[in-house]
Design a protein around this motif. Structure first.
Motif, mmCIF file in Angstrom:
data_model
loop_
_atom_site.group_PDB
_atom_site.id
_atom_site.type_symbol
_atom_site.label_atom_id
_atom_site.label_comp_id
_atom_site.label_asym_id
_atom_site.label_seq_id
_atom_site.Cartn_x
_atom_site.Cartn_y
_atom_site.Cartn_z
ATOM 1 N N ARG A 1 -20.515 -13.911 -105.560
ATOM 2 C CA ARG A 1 -21.273 -12.739 -105.110
ATOM 3 C C ARG A 1 -21.232 -11.627 -106.152
ATOM 4 O O ARG A 1 -22.228 -10.915 -106.356
ATOM 5 N N ALA A 2 -20.097 -11.465 -106.786
ATOM 6 C CA ALA A 2 -19.973 -10.427 -107.812
ATOM 7 C C ALA A 2 -20.911 -10.698 -108.981
ATOM 8 O O ALA A 2 -21.498 -9.772 -109.551
ATOM 9 N N GLU A 3 -21.059 -11.972 -109.346
ATOM 10 C CA GLU A 3 -21.982 -12.316 -110.432
ATOM 11 C C GLU A 3 -23.420 -11.996 -110.035
ATOM 12 O O GLU A 3 -24.219 -11.531 -110.866
ATOM 13 N N LEU A 4 -23.759 -12.239 -108.789
ATOM 14 C CA LEU A 4 -25.102 -11.915 -108.312
ATOM 15 C C LEU A 4 -25.315 -10.405 -108.309
ATOM 16 O O LEU A 4 -26.412 -9.914 -108.608
ATOM 17 N N ALA A 5 -24.250 -9.662 -108.018
ATOM 18 C CA ALA A 5 -24.346 -8.200 -108.001
ATOM 19 C C ALA A 5 -24.561 -7.634 -109.398
ATOM 20 O O ALA A 5 -25.167 -6.563 -109.553
ATOM 21 N N TRP A 6 -24.049 -8.327 -110.428
ATOM 22 C CA TRP A 6 -24.266 -7.851 -111.808
ATOM 23 C C TRP A 6 -25.759 -7.803 -112.127
ATOM 24 O O TRP A 6 -26.230 -6.911 -112.823
ATOM 25 N N ARG A 7 -26.509 -8.738 -111.595
ATOM 26 C CA ARG A 7 -27.963 -8.732 -111.787
ATOM 27 C C ARG A 7 -28.580 -7.491 -111.155
ATOM 28 O O ARG A 7 -29.453 -6.842 -111.747
#
Length: 497
Positions: free
Chosen positions: A287-293
């Motif tokens: 989820r954190a990686e998706l939030a970086w986008r």
């Protein structure tokens, strides 16, 4: 004459949202009770920058997949080429359409174009309705306590989680409506007329042949997500940085072209965790990686020329080196550092590069060679299937130290120790460097020795492999000195990862 007496359609204008499910624009068009006229317009003049060659390859196949999905519903995708404003206005007038539905692209230049388009359509009695179909939330709609847009990722992510936006509940009920396409609809162009397919090299070689590991389209995106959740989410947190294991989701190009929504990804991830609590840690990191986008699109909105202008303007005077030979070696994967070279060759051969290796390769260009980050960003933009107008420049500026929440200037990735740590058996390097010995101790001397001559001798363990084009220790010291000169406020001591 018949077309003027018929029920007017809703024009559904596809852009970077090439799917039919979890799509607010599609749902609105079908719910209108009017015939839906699906159209895609190839208009390179309204975007901030033209697509790279690899992205065009993906777009061709994504449009083909969308067209197939529409035909399966009794409709078809009408493809046009030219000025979107002129084409849409012409369609609206010809078929008496009063509603044009599309998605936000969040591309700065396109956002300006959309405002003009909305005004032009209003003059002929039509309305442009835009929907957010590609992000969890509108860029910079979340702000700091001071009311300012976020420029640091961690507090942004905490605010995103606290907002409840990540707690997605999708409506599983099928969307119904009139998909059938009357014979009177325009024929449009054949997909091949857009010229998106790459041309063979002078030798006749198809340079995009290695891209076939991906399956563009909504079905491919959904399948990729299912496979990732089933096979890789459990160990994602601990092994996502291992390019030899390749446990990443590979969803980035599907997200780039809107073949899957971030809401769908979060929803399916939450379902997987509910079924197996051992997936919790991996899901949190995912989820954190998706939030970086999401964070990157906020930065793009703050700096519309993110691919050209330093987010931190005090970097404008940075002393970049003019080194065409070094840049060419980097692009070809001939730097003499196997981790960097394997990544650059993976990029050229497959249109993709593991995220950890992207950071190592980017750091090598901007810090070992002191070459302007913009040159590397443009190369990635042309070669990556997932080249994203926000993620790509935001990540490059992060590595270079000139972006928001950027890596500190003294973080200079050591390409040797990075390889030892994240590719311990050399399997990733061997995949892209012919003759590479799968013995991680083979390059241990490079970590300990500063004698370039010794490195040249040892490098012959790999047949026909190049010697390092720059000594790591010397390059690191040069980078630290150059970065320190940029600002009197820089730290006095550096460290490497």
């Amino acid at each position: 004459m018949e077309k003027h007496d018929a029920k007017p359609p809703v024009i559904l204008w596809f852009r970077s949202d090439l799917r039919l499910h979890d799509h607010a624009g599609v749902a609105a068009a079908l719910a209108s009770g009017q015939p839906v006229l699906p159209v895609y317009i190839w208009d390179e003049n309204t975007a901030t920058r033209p697509l790279g060659a690899a992205s065009k390859w993906w777009l061709h196949r994504s449009l083909a997949a969308l067209g197939s999905d529409l035909r399966g519903r009794g409709s078809r995708l009408i493809i046009e080429r030219g000025n979107a404003q002129i084409i849409l206005a012409g369609l609206a007038q010809e078929f008496k359409a009063r509603t044009i539905i599309c998605s936000h692209t969040f591309d700065p230049e396109t956002e300006v174009h959309d405002r003009h388009l909305s005004e032009a359509l209003a003059d002929i009695g039509a309305e442009l309705h835009r929907h957010n179909t590609t992000l969890l939330t509108l860029p910079n709609s979340l702000t700091t306590q001071a009311g300012q847009p976020f420029r640091v990722f961690t507090p942004f992510y905490k605010a995103l989680q606290a907002s409840g936006i990540c707690d997605v509940r999708l409506n599983s009920a099928p969307v119904t409506g009139e998909w059938s396409t009357p014979d009177r609809w325009p024929q449009g162009l054949a997909l091949e007329a857009l010229g998106l397919e790459p041309k063979p090299t002078p030798s006749g070689k198809d340079w995009a042949a290695g891209f076939d590991g991906f399956k563009p389209g909504e079905a491919g995106a959904r399948g990729r997500l299912r496979s990732f959740l089933k096979n890789h989410l459990k160990t994602y947190a601990e092994d996502r940085d291992r390019p030899d294991l390749d446990l990443t989701s590979h969803l980035s190009p599907h997200l780039r072209f809107g073949e899957i929504s971030p809401q769908r990804i979060l929803f399916e991830t939450a379902k997987a965790v509910e079924a197996d609590q051992e997936l919790t840690v991996g899901a949190d990191k995912f989820r954190a990686e998706l939030a970086w986008r999401e964070f990157s699109y906020g930065l793009l909105a703050q700096q519309p020329r993110l691919d050209r202008v330093n987010f931190k303007r005090d970097f404008d005077s940075f002393e970049w080196r003019d080194d065409d030979a070094g840049f060419g070696a980097w692009c070809r994967g001939e730097t003499g550092y196997p981790m960097v070279d394997a990544g650059m060759r993976e990029l050229w051969q497959t249109g993709y590069m593991h995220n950890r290796v992207r950071m190592v390769a980017a750091s090598f260009l901007v810090k070992h060679l002191l070459i302007d980050w913009r040159r590397g960003e443009q190369w990635f933009w042309d070669c990556l299937l997932d080249a994203d107008p926000a993620n790509n420049p935001a990540s490059w500026q992060w590595v270079a130290g000139c972006g928001a929440d950027a890596a500190p200037y003294f973080r200079i990735f050591n390409p040797i120790t990075q390889a030892e740590k994240f590719d311990p058996k050399g399997q990733y390097r061997a995949r892209y460097i012919p003759g590479y010995a799968q013995d991680d101790m083979r390059l241990a001397h490079m970590k300990k020795s500063r004698d370039p001559a010794e490195k040249v001798d040892k490098s012959h363990h790999i047949p026909d492999y190049t010697q390092p084009i720059v000594d790591h220790a010397l390059a690191r010291e040069r980078a630290l000195a150059t970065y320190k000169r940029r600002s009197d406020d820089m730290y006095r001591h550096g460290d490497e990862e």
